[in-house]
Design a protein around this motif. Structure first.
Motif, PDB file in Angstrom:
ATOM      1  N   ASP A   1       0.864  -1.184   0.000  1.00 43.89           N
ATOM      2  CA  ASP A   1       0.000   0.000   0.000  1.00 43.89           C
ATOM      3  C   ASP A   1       0.899   1.233   0.000  1.00 43.89           C
ATOM      4  OD1 ASP A   1      -2.244  -1.551   0.057  1.00 43.89           O
ATOM      5  OD2 ASP A   1      -2.609  -1.322   2.201  1.00 43.89           O
ATOM      6  N   LEU A   2       0.798   2.010  -1.069  1.00 45.81           N
ATOM      7  CA  LEU A   2       1.578   3.242  -1.179  1.00 45.81           C
ATOM      8  C   LEU A   2       0.698   4.411  -0.784  1.00 45.81           C
ATOM      9  CD1 LEU A   2       4.408   4.256  -2.129  1.00 45.81           C
ATOM     10  CD2 LEU A   2       3.331   4.789  -4.326  1.00 45.81           C
ATOM     11  N   ARG A   3       1.210   5.286   0.083  1.00 44.31           N
ATOM     12  CA  ARG A   3       0.399   6.366   0.659  1.00 44.31           C
ATOM     13  C   ARG A   3       1.017   7.726   0.375  1.00 44.31           C
ATOM     14  NH1 ARG A   3       1.815   5.851   5.610  1.00 44.31           N
ATOM     15  NH2 ARG A   3       2.988   7.802   5.639  1.00 44.31           N
ATOM     16  N   ASP A   4       0.179   8.684   0.030  1.00 41.74           N
ATOM     17  CA  ASP A   4       0.547  10.090   0.082  1.00 41.74           C
ATOM     18  C   ASP A   4      -0.613  10.834   0.743  1.00 41.74           C
ATOM     19  OD1 ASP A   4      -1.397  10.380  -1.865  1.00 41.74           O
ATOM     20  OD2 ASP A   4       0.006  10.729  -3.517  1.00 41.74           O
ATOM     21  N   ARG A   5      -0.610  12.142   0.730  1.00 40.18           N
ATOM     22  CA  ARG A   5      -1.658  12.880   1.466  1.00 40.18           C
ATOM     23  C   ARG A   5      -3.024  12.738   0.814  1.00 40.18           C
ATOM     24  NH1 ARG A   5      -1.560  19.277  -0.261  1.00 40.18           N
ATOM     25  NH2 ARG A   5      -3.780  19.139   0.098  1.00 40.18           N
ATOM     26  N   TYR A   6      -3.064  12.231  -0.425  1.00 43.17           N
ATOM     27  CA  TYR A   6      -4.324  12.134  -1.145  1.00 43.17           C
ATOM     28  C   TYR A   6      -5.007  10.787  -0.973  1.00 43.17           C
ATOM     29  CZ  TYR A   6      -2.152  16.189  -3.297  1.00 43.17           C
ATOM     30  OH  TYR A   6      -1.535  17.399  -3.489  1.00 43.17           O
ATOM     31  N   GLY A   7      -4.271   9.764  -0.545  1.00 44.43           N
ATOM     32  CA  GLY A   7      -4.895   8.456  -0.382  1.00 44.43           C
ATOM     33  C   GLY A   7      -3.889   7.323  -0.455  1.00 44.43           C
ATOM     34  N   ILE A   8      -4.400   6.125  -0.734  1.00 51.90           N
ATOM     35  CA  ILE A   8      -3.591   4.900  -0.769  1.00 51.90           C
ATOM     36  C   ILE A   8      -3.878   4.160  -2.073  1.00 51.90           C
ATOM     37  CG2 ILE A   8      -3.336   2.594   0.248  1.00 51.90           C
ATOM     38  CD1 ILE A   8      -3.736   3.840   2.983  1.00 51.90           C
ATOM     39  N   THR A   9      -2.821   3.666  -2.707  1.00 53.80           N
ATOM     40  CA  THR A   9      -2.959   2.831  -3.903  1.00 53.80           C
ATOM     41  C   THR A   9      -2.180   1.542  -3.686  1.00 53.80           C
ATOM     42  OG1 THR A   9      -3.223   4.714  -5.399  1.00 53.80           O
ATOM     43  CG2 THR A   9      -2.461   2.648  -6.377  1.00 53.80           C
ATOM     44  N   GLN A  10      -2.797   0.428  -4.083  1.00 47.59           N
ATOM     45  CA  GLN A  10      -2.139  -0.873  -3.931  1.00 47.59           C
ATOM     46  C   GLN A  10      -1.190  -1.122  -5.103  1.00 47.59           C
ATOM     47  OE1 GLN A  10      -4.082  -4.604  -2.376  1.00 47.59           O
ATOM     48  NE2 GLN A  10      -3.922  -5.218  -4.528  1.00 47.59           N
ATOM     49  N   LEU A  11       0.035  -1.576  -4.765  1.00 47.38           N
ATOM     50  CA  LEU A  11       1.031  -1.978  -5.750  1.00 47.38           C
ATOM     51  C   LEU A  11       1.148  -3.492  -5.728  1.00 47.38           C
ATOM     52  CD1 LEU A  11       3.860   0.564  -4.808  1.00 47.38           C
ATOM     53  CD2 LEU A  11       1.886   0.955  -6.312  1.00 47.38           C
ATOM     54  N   SER A  12       1.378  -4.096  -6.882  1.00 52.13           N
ATOM     55  CA  SER A  12       1.489  -5.554  -6.980  1.00 52.13           C
ATOM     56  C   SER A  12       2.826  -5.931  -7.603  1.00 52.13           C
ATOM     57  CB  SER A  12       0.337  -6.110  -7.822  1.00 52.13           C
ATOM     58  OG  SER A  12       0.468  -7.510  -7.976  1.00 52.13           O
ATOM     59  N   PHE A  13       3.521  -6.887  -6.955  1.00 53.44           N
ATOM     60  CA  PHE A  13       4.796  -7.409  -7.442  1.00 53.44           C
ATOM     61  C   PHE A  13       4.666  -8.932  -7.538  1.00 53.44           C
ATOM     62  CE2 PHE A  13       5.607  -3.489  -5.226  1.00 53.44           C
ATOM     63  CZ  PHE A  13       6.538  -2.824  -6.000  1.00 53.44           C
ATOM     64  N   ASN A  14       4.905  -9.471  -8.729  1.00 59.54           N
ATOM     65  CA  ASN A  14       4.760 -10.910  -8.975  1.00 59.54           C
ATOM     66  C   ASN A  14       6.131 -11.521  -9.238  1.00 59.54           C
ATOM     67  OD1 ASN A  14       4.212 -13.506 -10.161  1.00 59.54           O
ATOM     68  ND2 ASN A  14       2.103 -12.803 -10.492  1.00 59.54           N
ATOM     69  N   GLU A  15       6.472 -12.559  -8.453  1.00 55.10           N
ATOM     70  CA  GLU A  15       7.790 -13.190  -8.585  1.00 55.10           C
ATOM     71  C   GLU A  15       7.974 -13.827  -9.961  1.00 55.10           C
ATOM     72  OE1 GLU A  15      10.670 -16.127  -5.957  1.00 55.10           O
ATOM     73  OE2 GLU A  15       8.486 -16.328  -5.802  1.00 55.10           O
ATOM     74  N   GLU A  16       6.918 -14.396 -10.530  1.00 53.24           N
ATOM     75  CA  GLU A  16       7.028 -15.052 -11.827  1.00 53.24           C
ATOM     76  C   GLU A  16       7.228 -14.044 -12.960  1.00 53.24           C
ATOM     77  OE1 GLU A  16       3.667 -17.510 -12.441  1.00 53.24           O
ATOM     78  OE2 GLU A  16       4.181 -18.937 -10.829  1.00 53.24           O
ATOM     79  N   VAL A  17       6.651 -12.868 -12.812  1.00 58.90           N
ATOM     80  CA  VAL A  17       6.737 -11.856 -13.865  1.00 58.90           C
ATOM     81  C   VAL A  17       8.091 -11.160 -13.846  1.00 58.90           C
ATOM     82  CG1 VAL A  17       5.754  -9.683 -14.735  1.00 58.90           C
ATOM     83  CG2 VAL A  17       4.256 -11.511 -13.904  1.00 58.90           C
ATOM     84  N   ASN A  18       8.537 -10.758 -12.654  1.00 59.66           N
ATOM     85  CA  ASN A  18       9.803 -10.028 -12.534  1.00 59.66           C
ATOM     86  C   ASN A  18      10.440 -10.376 -11.197  1.00 59.66           C
ATOM     87  OD1 ASN A  18      11.897  -8.107 -12.334  1.00 59.66           O
ATOM     88  ND2 ASN A  18      10.749  -6.622 -13.585  1.00 59.66           N
ATOM     89  N   PRO A  19      11.260 -11.449 -11.136  1.00 61.67           N
ATOM     90  CA  PRO A  19      11.825 -11.886  -9.860  1.00 61.67           C
ATOM     91  C   PRO A  19      12.750 -10.859  -9.214  1.00 61.67           C
ATOM     92  CG  PRO A  19      12.768 -13.113 -11.698  1.00 61.67           C
ATOM     93  CD  PRO A  19      11.618 -12.340 -12.255  1.00 61.67           C
ATOM     94  N   ASN A  20      13.505 -10.111 -10.000  1.00 67.93           N
ATOM     95  CA  ASN A  20      14.415  -9.109  -9.427  1.00 67.93           C
ATOM     96  C   ASN A  20      13.636  -7.983  -8.752  1.00 67.93           C
ATOM     97  OD1 ASN A  20      16.720 -10.484 -10.316  1.00 67.93           O
ATOM     98  ND2 ASN A  20      16.711  -9.425 -12.299  1.00 67.93           N
ATOM     99  N   LEU A  21      12.586  -7.520  -9.427  1.00 63.60           N
ATOM    100  CA  LEU A  21      11.748  -6.462  -8.846  1.00 63.60           C
ATOM    101  C   LEU A  21      11.012  -6.970  -7.620  1.00 63.60           C
ATOM    102  CD1 LEU A  21      11.040  -3.506  -9.519  1.00 63.60           C
ATOM    103  CD2 LEU A  21       9.023  -4.362 -10.731  1.00 63.60           C
ATOM    104  N   PHE A  22      10.563  -8.225  -7.665  1.00 63.73           N
ATOM    105  CA  PHE A  22       9.888  -8.858  -6.526  1.00 63.73           C
ATOM    106  C   PHE A  22      10.818  -8.910  -5.309  1.00 63.73           C
ATOM    107  CE2 PHE A  22       9.037 -12.749  -4.099  1.00 63.73           C
ATOM    108  CZ  PHE A  22       7.711 -12.561  -3.736  1.00 63.73           C
TER     109      PHE A  22
END
Length: 301
Positions: free
Chosen positions: A38-59
């Protein structure tokens, strides 16, 4: 710019757009091969998704993040399979393609939540963290909207906003002055204003018949529930008016603020003379919720 969207504005109309967000890591949920942040700033929260199969380094990089780290992400907006109806962005999530760590953070001493586990002293010590909580942010936003609405109401009624000096000569008022030594005049002192009383009266004498200011005032006195050494007041003055003109003007201001900011229509305010307040309640600021009036029994003695 580090972002082209905020964490509170994305919805289903933005699906398939590539966006750049920046903010604070609010929560991390590790679900095996998928990590949600969950990424937050003063305006609200947005969910981020990281998938190990799609991009293991980023995961792997995402799994090393901690609470309150400041990050920038680039990714595509997609519709969530499991929606969250409690937040405006609950229908979407970001499939992250790029993650940039702007600043790591130590573990916060208390949770950045509405019902935080931090006590008053701890939250005041780390006030910059406490200000990130929704409850505190909403108070500042409310104060901002009230200031704007106050200025709009008074401007429409020909009031002039005038800033008066903050370093003045000491004036006889109800409390002690805070004093500031003068470097240019050794042994002499300025006083911080307990109110702009004399200064606004000068404006009236000069012909500025309607003045207001949202002003800081300072009073060196003991703390009480309704007393602070530093406070802000809506300070006003009018010329060529009767008592009822003043009462009507500022009753209208209070009604306008409640209607504009909260959508609440207030009824006309009850009015009581000073004589009746002292006779029936023994105070010039009576609590009339219980209507416990004083009764004279001198005729029985």
């Amino acid at each position: 710019m580090y972002r082209n969207k905020t964490c509170g504005e994305l919805n289903l109309s933005n699906v398939n757009e590539e966006v750049t967000l920046a903010g604070w890591v609010h929560k991390i949920r590790k679900m095996g091969g998928i990590t949600f942040i969950d990424l937050r700033d003063r305006y609200g929260i947005t969910q981020l998704s990281f998938n190990e199969e799609v991009n293991p380094n980023l995961f792997e990089k995402a799994n090393k993040l901690g609470r309150e780290w400041v990050v920038q992400v680039v990714g595509k907006v997609t519709e969530r399979s499991s929606k969250n109806p409690h937040i405006p962005t609950g229908d979407i999530e970001i499939i992250v393609s790029k993650l940039n760590i702007l600043n790591p953070s130590d573990m916060p001493p208390f949770t950045i939540e509405d019902d935080t586990d931090g006590g008053d002293d701890l939250r005041m010590k780390y006030r910059y963290l406490d200000l990130r909580r929704n409850a505190v942010r909403k108070n500042l936003e409310l104060r901002h909207r009230m200031a704007l609405a106050t200025r709009r109401y008074l401007d429409e009624r020909d009031f002039l906003e005038v800033e008066t000096p903050a370093l003045i000569a000491s004036t006889p008022e109800g409390a002690r002055d805070f004093i500031v030594p003068s470097r240019m005049n050794p042994g002499e002192f300025y006083a911080l204003p307990q109110s702009p009383q004399l200064l606004k009266q000068l404006l009236m004498v000069a012909g500025f018949d309607r003045y207001f200011q949202i002003v800081k005032c300072f009073r060196d006195e003991d703390l009480r529930a309704d007393r602070q050494p530093e406070f802000t007041q809506i300070d006003c003055e009018m010329s060529f008016v009767h008592r009822d003109d003043i009462l009507n003007m500022f009753e209208g201001l209070v009604k306008y603020l409640f209607k504009t900011i909260k959508g609440i229509d207030l009824p006309n305010f009850p009015r009581m003379s000073y004589a009746d307040a002292m006779k029936y309640y023994g105070s010039d600021k009576p609590d009339i919720r219980f209507d416990m009036k004083l009764v004279e029994i001198k005729d029985l003695t």
